[in-house]
Each structure stands twice: as C-alpha cells, then as structure tokens.
Design a protein around this motif. Sequence first.
Motif, PDB file in Angstrom:
ATOM      1  N   VAL A 114      48.365  33.781  63.560  1.00  0.00           N
ATOM      2  CA  VAL A 114      47.805  35.014  63.002  1.00  0.00           C
ATOM      3  C   VAL A 114      48.216  35.153  61.539  1.00  0.00           C
ATOM      4  CG1 VAL A 114      47.935  37.542  63.092  1.00  0.00           C
ATOM      5  CG2 VAL A 114      47.590  36.245  65.183  1.00  0.00           C
ATOM      6  N   ALA A 115      49.484  34.880  61.253  1.00  0.00           N
ATOM      7  CA  ALA A 115      49.962  34.957  59.867  1.00  0.00           C
ATOM      8  C   ALA A 115      49.212  33.960  58.984  1.00  0.00           C
ATOM      9  CB  ALA A 115      51.467  34.690  59.821  1.00  0.00           C
ATOM     10  N   GLU A 116      48.963  32.765  59.505  1.00  0.00           N
ATOM     11  CA  GLU A 116      48.207  31.757  58.751  1.00  0.00           C
ATOM     12  C   GLU A 116      46.781  32.239  58.480  1.00  0.00           C
ATOM     13  OE1 GLU A 116      46.524  27.217  59.423  1.00  0.00           O
ATOM     14  OE2 GLU A 116      48.222  27.903  60.632  1.00  0.00           O
ATOM     15  N   CYS A 117      46.146  32.853  59.485  1.00  0.00           N
ATOM     16  CA  CYS A 117      44.786  33.395  59.310  1.00  0.00           C
ATOM     17  C   CYS A 117      44.765  34.465  58.218  1.00  0.00           C
ATOM     18  CB  CYS A 117      44.267  34.001  60.614  1.00  0.00           C
ATOM     19  SG  CYS A 117      43.718  32.798  61.813  1.00  0.00           S
ATOM     20  N   VAL A 118      45.724  35.372  58.301  1.00  0.00           N
ATOM     21  CA  VAL A 118      45.799  36.448  57.304  1.00  0.00           C
ATOM     22  C   VAL A 118      46.008  35.871  55.908  1.00  0.00           C
ATOM     23  CG1 VAL A 118      47.190  38.418  56.536  1.00  0.00           C
ATOM     24  CG2 VAL A 118      46.579  38.186  58.948  1.00  0.00           C
ATOM     25  N   GLN A 119      46.900  34.914  55.801  1.00  0.00           N
ATOM     26  CA  GLN A 119      47.172  34.280  54.514  1.00  0.00           C
ATOM     27  C   GLN A 119      45.906  33.613  53.959  1.00  0.00           C
ATOM     28  OE1 GLN A 119      50.129  31.206  54.738  1.00  0.00           O
ATOM     29  NE2 GLN A 119      49.670  30.414  52.704  1.00  0.00           N
ATOM     30  N   ASN A 120      45.197  32.872  54.804  1.00  0.00           N
ATOM     31  CA  ASN A 120      43.974  32.195  54.350  1.00  0.00           C
ATOM     32  C   ASN A 120      42.878  33.191  53.986  1.00  0.00           C
ATOM     33  OD1 ASN A 120      44.981  29.577  54.582  1.00  0.00           O
ATOM     34  ND2 ASN A 120      44.474  29.475  56.738  1.00  0.00           N
ATOM     35  N   PHE A 121      42.783  34.290  54.726  1.00  0.00           N
ATOM     36  CA  PHE A 121      41.783  35.320  54.428  1.00  0.00           C
ATOM     37  C   PHE A 121      42.078  35.980  53.080  1.00  0.00           C
ATOM     38  CE2 PHE A 121      40.187  39.682  54.633  1.00  0.00           C
ATOM     39  CZ  PHE A 121      38.850  39.431  54.877  1.00  0.00           C
ATOM     40  N   ILE A 122      43.326  36.349  52.867  1.00  0.00           N
ATOM     41  CA  ILE A 122      43.698  37.001  51.596  1.00  0.00           C
ATOM     42  C   ILE A 122      43.480  36.055  50.431  1.00  0.00           C
ATOM     43  CG2 ILE A 122      45.661  37.909  50.282  1.00  0.00           C
ATOM     44  CD1 ILE A 122      46.678  39.110  52.948  1.00  0.00           C
ATOM     45  N   THR A 123      43.831  34.803  50.592  1.00  0.00           N
ATOM     46  CA  THR A 123      43.630  33.821  49.526  1.00  0.00           C
ATOM     47  C   THR A 123      42.146  33.672  49.200  1.00  0.00           C
ATOM     48  OG1 THR A 123      45.604  32.625  50.255  1.00  0.00           O
ATOM     49  CG2 THR A 123      44.069  31.425  48.836  1.00  0.00           C
ATOM     50  N   ALA A 124      41.302  33.589  50.221  1.00  0.00           N
ATOM     51  CA  ALA A 124      39.857  33.473  49.998  1.00  0.00           C
ATOM     52  C   ALA A 124      39.314  34.725  49.307  1.00  0.00           C
ATOM     53  CB  ALA A 124      39.134  33.229  51.325  1.00  0.00           C
ATOM     54  N   MET A 125      39.737  35.901  49.756  1.00  0.00           N
ATOM     55  CA  MET A 125      39.286  37.159  49.150  1.00  0.00           C
ATOM     56  C   MET A 125      39.732  37.250  47.688  1.00  0.00           C
ATOM     57  SD  MET A 125      37.441  38.950  51.193  1.00  0.00           S
ATOM     58  CE  MET A 125      37.467  40.503  50.352  1.00  0.00           C
ATOM     59  N   ASP A 126      40.973  36.896  47.414  1.00  0.00           N
ATOM     60  CA  ASP A 126      41.486  36.946  46.034  1.00  0.00           C
ATOM     61  C   ASP A 126      40.714  36.002  45.126  1.00  0.00           C
ATOM     62  OD1 ASP A 126      43.341  38.863  46.716  1.00  0.00           O
ATOM     63  OD2 ASP A 126      45.048  37.469  46.789  1.00  0.00           O
ATOM     64  N   SER A 127      40.405  34.806  45.622  1.00  0.00           N
ATOM     65  CA  SER A 127      39.672  33.851  44.788  1.00  0.00           C
ATOM     66  C   SER A 127      38.265  34.368  44.488  1.00  0.00           C
ATOM     67  CB  SER A 127      39.605  32.481  45.445  1.00  0.00           C
ATOM     68  OG  SER A 127      38.794  32.525  46.583  1.00  0.00           O
ATOM     69  N   LEU A 128      37.614  35.022  45.446  1.00  0.00           N
ATOM     70  CA  LEU A 128      36.286  35.589  45.199  1.00  0.00           C
ATOM     71  C   LEU A 128      36.374  36.758  44.215  1.00  0.00           C
ATOM     72  CD1 LEU A 128      34.764  35.466  48.792  1.00  0.00           C
ATOM     73  CD2 LEU A 128      34.205  33.996  46.846  1.00  0.00           C
ATOM     74  N   LYS A 129      37.419  37.570  44.308  1.00  0.00           N
ATOM     75  CA  LYS A 129      37.609  38.680  43.373  1.00  0.00           C
ATOM     76  C   LYS A 129      37.850  38.182  41.955  1.00  0.00           C
ATOM     77  CE  LYS A 129      39.305  42.104  46.652  1.00  0.00           C
ATOM     78  NZ  LYS A 129      40.462  42.864  47.132  1.00  0.00           N
ATOM     79  N   LEU A 130      38.421  36.989  41.839  1.00  0.00           N
ATOM     80  CA  LEU A 130      38.677  36.392  40.519  1.00  0.00           C
ATOM     81  C   LEU A 130      37.485  35.569  40.034  1.00  0.00           C
ATOM     82  CD1 LEU A 130      42.373  35.271  41.062  1.00  0.00           C
ATOM     83  CD2 LEU A 130      41.575  37.147  39.614  1.00  0.00           C
ATOM     84  N   ASN A 131      36.336  35.760  40.682  1.00  0.00           N
ATOM     85  CA  ASN A 131      35.095  35.056  40.331  1.00  0.00           C
ATOM     86  C   ASN A 131      35.211  33.548  40.434  1.00  0.00           C
ATOM     87  OD1 ASN A 131      33.322  37.130  40.041  1.00  0.00           O
ATOM     88  ND2 ASN A 131      33.661  37.385  37.835  1.00  0.00           N
ATOM     89  N   MET A 132      36.014  33.082  41.337  1.00  0.00           N
ATOM     90  CA  MET A 132      36.082  31.647  41.623  1.00  0.00           C
ATOM     91  C   MET A 132      35.007  31.367  42.675  1.00  0.00           C
ATOM     92  SD  MET A 132      40.233  31.172  41.833  1.00  0.00           S
ATOM     93  CE  MET A 132      40.153  29.489  42.365  1.00  0.00           C
ATOM     94  N   VAL A 133      33.784  31.132  42.229  1.00  0.00           N
ATOM     95  CA  VAL A 133      32.656  31.004  43.146  1.00  0.00           C
ATOM     96  C   VAL A 133      32.069  29.599  43.181  1.00  0.00           C
ATOM     97  CG1 VAL A 133      32.045  33.437  43.132  1.00  0.00           C
ATOM     98  CG2 VAL A 133      31.110  31.933  41.372  1.00  0.00           C
ATOM     99  N   ALA A 134      32.650  28.680  42.471  1.00  0.00           N
ATOM    100  CA  ALA A 134      32.156  27.305  42.494  1.00  0.00           C
ATOM    101  C   ALA A 134      32.438  26.712  43.880  1.00  0.00           C
ATOM    102  CB  ALA A 134      32.841  26.471  41.416  1.00  0.00           C
ATOM    103  N   VAL A 135      31.501  25.905  44.349  1.00  0.00           N
ATOM    104  CA  VAL A 135      31.605  25.321  45.678  1.00  0.00           C
ATOM    105  C   VAL A 135      32.914  24.554  45.834  1.00  0.00           C
ATOM    106  CG1 VAL A 135      30.576  23.654  47.278  1.00  0.00           C
ATOM    107  CG2 VAL A 135      29.112  25.191  45.983  1.00  0.00           C
ATOM    108  N   ASP A 136      33.295  23.774  44.855  1.00  0.00           N
ATOM    109  CA  ASP A 136      34.519  22.980  44.979  1.00  0.00           C
ATOM    110  C   ASP A 136      35.784  23.848  44.968  1.00  0.00           C
ATOM    111  OD1 ASP A 136      34.071  23.579  42.278  1.00  0.00           O
ATOM    112  OD2 ASP A 136      35.203  21.821  41.602  1.00  0.00           O
TER     113      ASP A 136
END
Length: 180
Positions: A114-136
């Motif tokens: 669960v902690a790993e899921c939360v960590q991966n979700f927050i990381t993905a959300m933060d990257s999208l908020k920082l406009n990191m939208v490139a596929v790679d």
Amino acid sequence: MEVKLWNDKREREMYENFAELFAIIKATEKLEKAYVRDIISPAEYEPECQKLIAHFKTLASTLKDTVPSIERFHDTYKMDCPAALNRLVTSGVPATVEHRAAAAMAATTSAAIVAECVQNFITAMDSLKLNMVAVDQVHPLLSDLSSSLNKLTILPPDFEGKTKMRNGWQGFQRWGQQMS
C-alpha cells in the motif's frame, strides 16, 4: 492370570513413559480436531495446546535414547494422528500462534505494498503537476504505479481504481505508439 509387561523398575518406567507419550499424542489430535471443528474457542485451545506441547517436548527429550523418532513411534503403535504430529513435531506452536504470525506477516506485506502504491501515485501526480507530460517521462511512473496496484491482493481484481488504471494505461500505450 496376570501378565507382567516389565521385569524390572527401568522397564516399568520405560512403558509408563511410552503410555504418557501415546496419551499426549492422542490428546493433541483430539484437541486439534475440536479446534478445527470450532468446538472450543481459540482462548480455550491455545493454553491447552501450549501445555501439551510443553509436556511433549519434556517427555521427548527424556525419551530421546529410547524413542529416537516420534514418527516411527507413531507408526509402530498405529496411532493415525497426523494433526498431532504436525502440531507437536513439525510446527511446535499452537495453531492460533502460527496463524497469528502468518496474518501479521501478511498485514506487514500488505502495508508495504500500500505504501508503495501511494508513493508511486504521488510521484506520478507530482510529475504531471510539473508538466512532465512526455511519454518517456510519464511511462516509467505509470508503469510502476500499475505494477504496484496489481501486487495489492487485498483489492479485488475488478476494483474501480485498478480497472481505471488498466484502461488508462492501455490508452496511454496506444497513444504512445501513435506518437512514435
């Protein structure tokens, strides 16, 4: 007519110890069956089982020269007590303790996932908020999130978050293939 089983005090003690071992194994088998059939509660089962295990260990160490193998003793006297052998020889602890340890281990493992899921979700959300939208840039983050969600066995396979992630992931992969 009386039949004597022993010739001296030492033989008498040996037969009494065999009888005691036989009784402990049979009693443990009955206790295990009663617990499995929910005839006795875990609160009643655990102290009785611990007592039988303690008596068994004491007697087995006393008889180690005379009875080198409890399994052979079990077979020689045709006892048919597989649950008792498992409890006394293999596991050595009451079933309640054994299952409590397994449940604690599973809970610890689930908590880590669960902690790993939360960590991966927050990381993905933060990257999208920082406009990191490139596929790679987004692909590895979503891949990690998807794999950690799939590891989480406490959620059913048709859980809404899992299905949305799977559908979104498939759409993202198609979009990435069209872009390249």
